[in-house]
Write an enzyme that holds these catalytic residues in place. Structure first.
Site, PDB file in Angstrom:
ATOM      1  CG  ASP A   1      -1.913  -1.060   1.203  1.00 42.76           C
ATOM      2  OD1 ASP A   1      -2.377  -1.404   0.058  1.00 42.76           O
ATOM      3  OD2 ASP A   1      -2.243  -1.619   2.433  1.00 42.76           O
TER       4      ASP A   1
ATOM      5  CB  SER B   1       6.031   1.561   4.878  1.00 41.46           C
ATOM      6  OG  SER B   1       6.042   0.410   4.083  1.00 41.46           O
TER       7      SER B   1
END
Length: 282
Positions: free
Chosen positions: A227, A257
């Site tokens: 994502d 991330s």
């Protein structure tokens, strides 16, 4: 809402194991990608549904705090908010998604948001909402010259007639196999960007693969990395970067991330990404 359990190893079928930690984090692929984009400085409007339960209220509050426009995320009273039950072990994760209120993102609901879609630069879509809604959003976007990125997860068999409405498909390696089976490799040529974790990203064009290498980094949690890539890709494309440059930028966002636990909590800011890229270039 992501319900995350951290354990030393995943349980075998029928087995019970002790976990190390448990936490709840706002999640959902669409919301993850919205937060990823917003943290990178984009103006993000999300279209979706949540339940009128405590999870729904928490998610809306969180999205608003992250700078995401939630005026098109509407609560429904007869459904619970969608959940993802995630088990994390040794840099691996397994996920079970219960769509619940996401199923109320119907084609008619999407049609009611036509002006929002038409007024966008890029629309990112996932498959955690009904396929009819995904198709409707893509059709509206394409009719208005809006770039469409489809992250085909959780993977489902997709109709080949969708291809003209999608500019970029962004599956992982497993999703790519099923996507090619349902649509056909030739039809996806020039539109396929495959994420392969530590191997980086592969752009399929003209029958060949171009590899954009991943960044080497100490991984804490891979949840939401795909994502993060999609959010980074969308922001980079909206700022006029080439597809290769946008994929390289997306790789940096995804790498950063994974250094924190949780999907949305791990999304980096633009300043962090720029500093990371600069450091890697030295």
């Amino acid at each position: 809402m992501d319900l995350v359990t951290i354990t030393s190893r995943l349980p075998k079928l029928g087995e019970t194991v002790f976990g190390d930690r448990f936490q709840m984090n706002p999640g959902g692929k669409g919301a993850n990608q919205a937060v990823a984009s917003a943290r990178l400085g984009a103006h993000v409007r999300m279209i979706g549904r949540v339940g009128s339960d405590s999870f729904g209220k928490d998610i809306l509050r969180h999205l608003q705090q992250e700078g995401v426009d939630i005026s098109n995320v509407e609560p429904v009273t007869d459904q619970s908010t969608a959940t993802a039950t995630i088990t994390v072990s040794d840099q691996e994760n397994s996920i079970i998604v219960v769509p619940a209120a996401n199923n109320d993102v119907t084609a008619a609901f999407v049609e009611s948001k036509r002006d929002v879609i038409a007024d966008s630069d890029i629309v990112i879509l996932q498959l955690e909402i009904p396929l009819e809604a995904v198709k409707k959003a893509a059709e509206i976007a394409k009719a208005n010259g809006v770039t469409v990125i489809l992250n085909p997860a959780p993977i489902q068999e997709l109709p080949s007639e969708w291809v003209p409405y999608i500019d970029y498909f962004t599956p992982n390696e497993h999703e790519q196999t099923m996507l090619k089976k349902s649509i056909g490799a030739e039809r996806l040529d020039g539109k396929l960007i495959v994420t392969k974790g530590s191997q980086g990203v592969f752009i399929h064009d003209g029958g060949s693969e171009m590899n954009i290498p991943a960044y080497s980094i100490d991984v804490v949690d891979t949840t939401g990395a795909g994502d993060a890539f999609n959010g980074g890709l969308a922001v980079a494309l909206s700022r006029g970067l080439s597809l290769q440059e946008a994929c390289r930028f997306g790789n940096a966002v995804a790498a950063l991330s994974t250094t924190k636990l949780g999907a949305q909590t791990g999304m980096p800011t633009m300043a962090e990404v720029e500093a990371f890229i600069k450091k890697q270039a030295q």
